[in-house]
Motif scaffolding. Structure first.
Motif, PDB file in Angstrom:
ATOM      1  N   ARG A  36       0.846  -1.201   0.000  1.00  0.00           N
ATOM      2  CA  ARG A  36       0.000   0.000   0.000  1.00  0.00           C
ATOM      3  C   ARG A  36       0.883   1.254   0.000  1.00  0.00           C
ATOM      4  NH1 ARG A  36      -4.410   2.339  -1.368  1.00  0.00           N
ATOM      5  NH2 ARG A  36      -5.691   0.645  -0.579  1.00  0.00           N
ATOM      6  N   LEU A  39       2.245   1.884  -3.491  1.00  0.00           N
ATOM      7  CA  LEU A  39       1.270   2.306  -4.502  1.00  0.00           C
ATOM      8  C   LEU A  39       0.588   3.619  -4.173  1.00  0.00           C
ATOM      9  CD1 LEU A  39      -0.341  -1.107  -5.422  1.00  0.00           C
ATOM     10  CD2 LEU A  39       1.465   0.123  -6.579  1.00  0.00           C
ATOM     11  N   GLN A  47      -5.107  -3.907  -6.548  1.00  0.00           N
ATOM     12  CA  GLN A  47      -3.764  -3.531  -6.986  1.00  0.00           C
ATOM     13  C   GLN A  47      -2.749  -3.794  -5.877  1.00  0.00           C
ATOM     14  OE1 GLN A  47      -4.590   0.542  -7.917  1.00  0.00           O
ATOM     15  NE2 GLN A  47      -4.717   0.142 -10.102  1.00  0.00           N
ATOM     16  N   ALA A  50      -2.033  -7.450  -5.741  1.00  0.00           N
ATOM     17  CA  ALA A  50      -1.202  -7.850  -6.880  1.00  0.00           C
ATOM     18  C   ALA A  50       0.249  -7.432  -6.670  1.00  0.00           C
ATOM     19  CB  ALA A  50      -1.750  -7.229  -8.167  1.00  0.00           C
ATOM     20  N   LYS A  51       0.443  -6.232  -6.110  1.00  0.00           N
ATOM     21  CA  LYS A  51       1.801  -5.732  -5.868  1.00  0.00           C
ATOM     22  C   LYS A  51       2.499  -6.607  -4.830  1.00  0.00           C
ATOM     23  CE  LYS A  51       4.952  -2.668  -6.677  1.00  0.00           C
ATOM     24  NZ  LYS A  51       5.380  -2.300  -8.026  1.00  0.00           N
ATOM     25  N   GLU A  54       3.599  -9.674  -6.475  1.00  0.00           N
ATOM     26  CA  GLU A  54       4.726  -9.398  -7.375  1.00  0.00           C
ATOM     27  C   GLU A  54       6.053  -9.328  -6.590  1.00  0.00           C
ATOM     28  OE1 GLU A  54       3.989  -5.877  -9.830  1.00  0.00           O
ATOM     29  OE2 GLU A  54       6.108  -5.384  -9.635  1.00  0.00           O
TER      30      GLU A  54
END
Lengths: 313, 429
Positions: A36, A39, A47, A50-51, A54
């Motif tokens: 968080r 981003l 998102q 997903a991050k 990743e």
């Protein structure tokens, strides 16, 4: 000597391993919702998830650590989570800045300490008292206050030096000197004061020893006695203090680099730690640990060369 | 909005298809051609990526190149803020050849007026840019070389400014304004952010008292805005009780008079709501937003019986706030153009509506706005602003003055909607 070196190198490697493991655990515990933070406030939860995936943050900690360790052993320290920069590039770029400061400050510290320490011990009286007063003051005033005062007087009012920033010595030697002088002075004052006290004490102590009296009775000049014999004996303990000062300066550099906005390891550490940029922090931990261990080793070798008794320890 | 990389743009009647005409003859710094295909590749990559602003593309269905200079974007639902997003990160175009370069984050390839001098750059410390040969718009290349420096400490930045090491500086802390001025610099201002309390828990799911509109109104009356502005931002700003910026058609000056400082009125509202004895609430605090403001908020709410406990979540501030962990929070938020603002802090799924509070009136207004004609949109957004103020979704304190300082050799043109000016708008004086 070779056995001594071998033992020290093995213990150094074990130490680096222990430090990185501990650092990784602490960072993991304190990292919170890092995806968080990367981003920012407008990202959606999908998102963020997903991050996290990743970056491998959804894997168990031991898997993350062994993954990091395996890469690190092959020389790959990863990339910054925030800037995407290779950790190895970020660290080596900044290493020259911090080493410029710390090595510069160590040399200045050693020079000041030998001159003032020997002078105070030999002269005695008001010279000794003045130097002692100054060294106590030098140890008492915090480094950042000295730094701020230096900036106001020599950079803003007189314009002799830079208030902020760093120029590489390869680009322009004069501009480099203008950029590092004030930080080096700010960084060395505390250390110089401590080492001066140490050398003064050792010289005073040595001057009262029997061998000095014997040497003097043979008609050797004070200068010859001090520089050929006394200093050689006093330098061992002083080196130990200098070693501690060097490590301390790596910490002090954090503040000085902040005040002067120099792109050194300290500044990188502050930024990366507050952001929670784990790859960068781990790269810094490894680098600093290696520097400290190497410097310790060099000092030990120097002391061993000066005094063979140390090698047995 | 002025034409730039897109020379023209046009929606169809339902606003679900947008056609962009791409400027001819533009190249990237690696020599590649910037054509419709390159724009489509960039936009698709942005849409499917995990970048912070990928949400800008949430209503986009497909992005396709149509010939060499035309890009067609289709939407699942009309998005009145989309063109605005294209002036931001969503509209940045990368060379399709370079997108797979491993070193792209630190060695960027773009189509802009300057290129990054990688050798003279230390990431996150100083970035050196040099003018690019062959850029299509020579008129905006004002400097041969631009060095951008990152300051982590406002005092160091002020030192650098006073030692004439800078030409331009974004000043973040109000107490440096006067010193910059005294050093002969010009202060260029705009008011982009508002600061105040975000009263997230409008349904009262966590703190039931906040579910009562009278309590939220009481909070608004308990705030002495002019005094707070003076104490916290040293008077650099304008008090307000609405979240829309003065540049918006929704902005209504009279709404700023809706909640004058009136402790007696606030107390009577609390009594009316049945909470005369007050209640407890926990709110986060962050040093980034200063320290005095939290003490002043605690004191002001304490006057009407609301007992505030401050909790410092450290660097988890935003994550915890959006988790959501707290019913209310002091915060600075950006005042965007209308639709973007509603999608940012008002709509049911807005990021800064963490409790996903839904108000049927608001939903209806936003639904209508999405497809309405421009005149009707103006009416709706005015109505919406009034409704939000009346329902006291927020307790805004003031819009803070953002300051960009320039030395006597430098001039700058500020934008009403951006914190920082464009690089084109910084010029030799």
């Amino acid at each position: 000597m070779l056995g001594f070196l071998g033992r020290r190198i093995v213990s150094g490697v074990v130490l680096v391993f222990a430090i990185t493991t501990l650092a990784f655990l602490l960072l993991y515990l304190g990292s919170g919702d890092i995806a968080r933070r990367i981003l920012g406030q407008t990202a959606t939860q999908e998102q963020v998830t997903a991050k996290a995936h990743e970056l491998g943050l959804d894997r168990p900690i031991w898997e993350q650590y062994t993954g990091w360790l395996g890469n690190a052993l092959s020389g790959n320290l990863g990339r910054s989570w925030f800037s995407g920069q290779l950790v190895i590039d970020g660290v080596t770029n900044r290493l020259t800045v911090t080493l410029s400061l710390v090595i510069g400050a160590t040399i200045i510290t050693a020079l000041i300490a030998v001159v003032l320490g020997v002078w105070a011990a030999l002269a005695g009286g008001w010279v000794d008292r003045t130097i002692q007063f100054l060294t106590v003051l030098g140890m008492a005033v915090p480094g950042f206050l000295i730094a701020v005062a230096l900036v106001v007087v020599f950079a803003i009012n007189l314009g002799w030096f830079n208030a902020t920033g760093y120029t590489s010595i390869a680009d322009d030697a004069f501009a480099w000197a203008r950029s590092v002088t004030l930080p080096i002075v700010a960084l060395s004052i505390g250390g110089a004061s401590a080492v001066t006290q140490q050398i003064r004490g050792s010289v005073v102590d040595a001057l009262q020893r029997d061998y000095v009296r014997t040497l003097r009775s043979r008609g050797l000049s004070t200068r010859s006695v001090v520089f050929k014999h006394v200093l050689r004996n006093a330098v061992g303990p002083a080196l130990a203090v200098l070693n501690v000062q060097f490590v301390g300066m790596l910490g002090g550099a954090v503040i000085v680099e902040q005040v002067f906005q120099m792109p050194g390891l300290g500044q990188l550490a502050v930024g990366a730690t507050t952001q929670g940029d784990v790859p960068i922090v781990m790269g810094l931990v490894v680098t600093t640990a290696i520097i400290v261990i190497v410097v310790n080793l060099v000092i030990d070798i120097a002391q061993g060369l000066l005094n063979p008794k140390v090698r047995l320890a | 909005m002025d034409p730039y990389l897109a020379t023209e743009w046009k929606y169809d009647d339902t606003e679900t298809t947008l056609t962009l005409t791409i400027r001819d003859g533009v190249t990237f710094s690696d020599g590649e051609k910037l054509d419709a295909e390159a724009v489509a590749v960039s936009m698709n990559r942005f849409k499917s990526g995990t970048g912070p602003d990928a949400g800008y593309m949430r209503n986009v269905d497909t992005i396709k190149a149509d010939g060499a200079t035309s890009v067609v974007v289709t939407f699942t639902a009309p998005d009145p803020a989309f063109l605005n997003y294209l002036t931001r990160t969503a509209g940045l175009v990368m060379s399709p050849k370079a997108v797979s370069n491993a070193d792209l984050p630190t060695n960027p390839v773009g189509s802009g007026p300057y290129t990054l001098d990688v050798g003279a750059t230390v990431t996150e410390t100083s970035y050196t840019f040099v003018q690019r040969e062959g850029y299509w718009n020579k008129d905006v290349q004002h400097y041969e070389k631009i060095v951008m420096r990152v300051f982590q400490d406002p005092t160091s930045m002020l030192n650098a400014l006073r030692a004439n090491e800078l030409n331009y500086a974004k000043l973040a802390v109000a107490d440096t304004f006067d010193q910059a001025k005294a050093a002969g610099w010009t202060l260029n201002k705009n008011e982009l952010d508002f600061q105040g309390l975000l009263l997230f828990d409008r349904a009262g799911t966590q703190v039931k008292e906040l579910g009562d509109v009278r309590v939220r109104q009481a909070i608004n009356h308990a705030i002495d805005r002019p005094a707070l502005l003076q104490a916290v931002a040293l008077g650099f700003g304008t008090v307000s009780t609405q979240v829309f910026p003065t540049t918006s058609v929704a902005y209504d000056k009279s709404l700023d008079e809706r909640y004058p400082y009136d402790v007696a009125k606030a107390k009577s509202l609390m009594k009316e709501a049945g909470y005369e004895a007050g209640f407890n609430i926990t709110m986060p605090s962050s040093a980034v937003l200063g320290t005095t403001v939290y003490a002043l908020i605690t004191q002001a709410l304490g006057e009407i019986g609301i007992r505030v406990t401050n909790e410092d979540p450290g660097s988890n501030f935003i994550a915890d706030m959006l988790a959501p962990k707290w019913s209310a929070c002091f915060m600075a938020l950006e005042q965007n153009p209308d639709w973007q603002l509603t999608q940012f802090m008002i709509a049911k799924d807005a990021v800064f509506n963490p409790f996903k509070y839904a108000d049927p009136d608001v939903d209806a207004m936003l639904n209508e706005y999405r497809t309405a004609a421009q005149d009707r949109r103006t009416e709706i957004i005015k109505e919406l602003n009034k409704h939000i103020v009346e329902q006291a979704w927020f307790a805004p304190f003031y819009r803070v003055e953002g300051v960009v300082a320039t030395d006597p050799k430098t001039a700058v043109k500020m934008l009403p909607t951006n914190t920082l000016p464009n690089i084109y708008d910084i010029t030799p004086a």
